[in-house]
Design a protein around this motif. Structure first.
Motif, mmCIF file in Angstrom:
data_model
loop_
_atom_site.group_PDB
_atom_site.id
_atom_site.type_symbol
_atom_site.label_atom_id
_atom_site.label_comp_id
_atom_site.label_asym_id
_atom_site.label_seq_id
_atom_site.Cartn_x
_atom_site.Cartn_y
_atom_site.Cartn_z
ATOM 1 N N GLU A 40 4.841 -19.132 -39.589
ATOM 2 C CA GLU A 40 4.844 -20.466 -38.997
ATOM 3 C C GLU A 40 3.624 -21.240 -39.473
ATOM 4 O O GLU A 40 2.500 -20.763 -39.373
ATOM 5 N N LEU A 41 3.870 -22.434 -39.994
ATOM 6 C CA LEU A 41 2.807 -23.328 -40.438
ATOM 7 C C LEU A 41 2.750 -24.489 -39.457
ATOM 8 O O LEU A 41 3.722 -25.239 -39.314
ATOM 9 N N ALA A 42 1.639 -24.627 -38.772
ATOM 10 C CA ALA A 42 1.462 -25.709 -37.800
ATOM 11 C C ALA A 42 0.645 -26.828 -38.443
ATOM 12 O O ALA A 42 -0.350 -26.566 -39.118
ATOM 13 N N VAL A 43 1.081 -28.064 -38.233
ATOM 14 C CA VAL A 43 0.398 -29.230 -38.790
ATOM 15 C C VAL A 43 0.075 -30.174 -37.642
ATOM 16 O O VAL A 43 0.926 -30.436 -36.790
ATOM 17 N N ASP A 44 -1.157 -30.685 -37.633
ATOM 18 C CA ASP A 44 -1.541 -31.592 -36.555
ATOM 19 C C ASP A 44 -2.608 -32.559 -37.034
ATOM 20 O O ASP A 44 -3.318 -32.296 -38.007
ATOM 21 N N ALA A 45 -2.708 -33.657 -36.338
ATOM 22 C CA ALA A 45 -3.785 -34.621 -36.547
ATOM 23 C C ALA A 45 -4.901 -34.282 -35.567
ATOM 24 O O ALA A 45 -4.653 -33.729 -34.496
ATOM 25 N N ALA A 46 -6.120 -34.615 -35.959
ATOM 26 C CA ALA A 46 -7.262 -34.313 -35.100
ATOM 27 C C ALA A 46 -8.326 -35.391 -35.262
ATOM 28 O O ALA A 46 -8.281 -36.199 -36.183
ATOM 29 N N VAL A 47 -9.274 -35.387 -34.341
ATOM 30 C CA VAL A 47 -10.445 -36.253 -34.458
ATOM 31 C C VAL A 47 -11.632 -35.394 -34.874
ATOM 32 O O VAL A 47 -11.665 -34.193 -34.610
ATOM 33 N N PRO A 65 -4.105 -26.521 -30.417
ATOM 34 C CA PRO A 65 -3.854 -27.919 -30.024
ATOM 35 C C PRO A 65 -4.596 -28.303 -28.740
ATOM 36 O O PRO A 65 -4.844 -27.469 -27.868
ATOM 37 N N GLY A 66 -4.947 -29.571 -28.659
ATOM 38 C CA GLY A 66 -5.566 -30.093 -27.437
ATOM 39 C C GLY A 66 -7.038 -29.803 -27.296
ATOM 40 O O GLY A 66 -7.647 -30.195 -26.299
ATOM 41 N N ARG A 72 -6.062 -26.668 -22.262
ATOM 42 C CA ARG A 72 -5.760 -25.267 -22.527
ATOM 43 C C ARG A 72 -4.289 -25.137 -22.870
ATOM 44 O O ARG A 72 -3.435 -25.171 -21.991
ATOM 45 N N LEU A 73 -4.036 -25.028 -24.160
ATOM 46 C CA LEU A 73 -2.676 -24.891 -24.648
ATOM 47 C C LEU A 73 -2.614 -23.660 -25.537
ATOM 48 O O LEU A 73 -3.624 -23.256 -26.119
ATOM 49 N N PRO A 74 -1.428 -23.054 -25.677
ATOM 50 C CA PRO A 74 -1.329 -21.860 -26.531
ATOM 51 C C PRO A 74 -1.531 -22.207 -28.001
ATOM 52 O O PRO A 74 -1.208 -23.315 -28.445
#
Length: 124
Positions: A40-47, A65-66, A72-74
Motif C-alpha cells: 500500500e502506497l499512501a499519498v498525502d499533503a502536509a504542512v 495522517p493528522g 490520533r489516527l492509524p
C-alpha cells in the motif's frame, strides 16, 4: 489524476470519494480485504516550514495522517509520499492566495501521479 493514466492501479481517496478522519478506519479495512497482501502506497499533503513548500518525499514507512493537527489516527500504507503544500505559519495566520495555492497543489499532484504511473509501468 492517477486514475486518468489508466495504469490499473487501484486508487482510494479521490476528490470524489475522499478518505478522511471519519472514514479512515473503515477504508483501511476495506482496502486490506479487497487487496490482501498488497503493498500500500499512501499519498498525502502536509504542512511544513516555509522553505519546505513544494518538497515531495518518498518514505519506506507508513503515513501518519493528522500529525500536524495533533490527531490520533492509524498509520496508513507500507510506503508513503508526502507533498508539502503550505507552511505551519501560513496555516496559523490563514493567509495566502487560495487560487495560487490550488495551482501549486495541482502541479504537485500531477508530478506525484506521473511518478507513480511511470514506476508502475516499469514494474510490469
Amino acid at each position: 489524476m492517477l486514475c486518468e493514466l489508466h495504469t490499473g492501479i487501484p486508487v482510494y481517496g479521490t476528490l470524489e470519494r475522499p478518505i478522511h478522519a471519519r472514514n479512515l478506519v473503515g477504508e483501511i479495512a476495506r482496502i486490506k480485504q479487497e487487496h490482501p497482501g498488497s503493498i500500500e502506497l499512501a499519498v498525502d499533503a502536509a504542512v511544513g516550514e516555509p522553505w519546505e513548500i513544494g518538497h515531495i518525499s518518498l518514505k519506506d514507512e507508513a503515513l501518519a495522517p493528522g500529525r500536524a493537527f495533533y490527531r490520533r489516527l492509524p498509520d496508513v500504507g507500507d510506503l508513503s509520499i508526502t507533498g508539502i503544500v503550505d507552511s505551519r505559519e501560513n496555516q496559523r495566520k490563514n493567509r495566502g492566495d487560495a487560487g495560487q495555492g490550488l495551482a501549486h497543489v495541482y502541479g504537485m499532484a500531477k508530478t506525484i501521479s506521473s511518478f507513480i504511473g511511470q514506476w508502475y509501468k516499469e514494474k510490469l
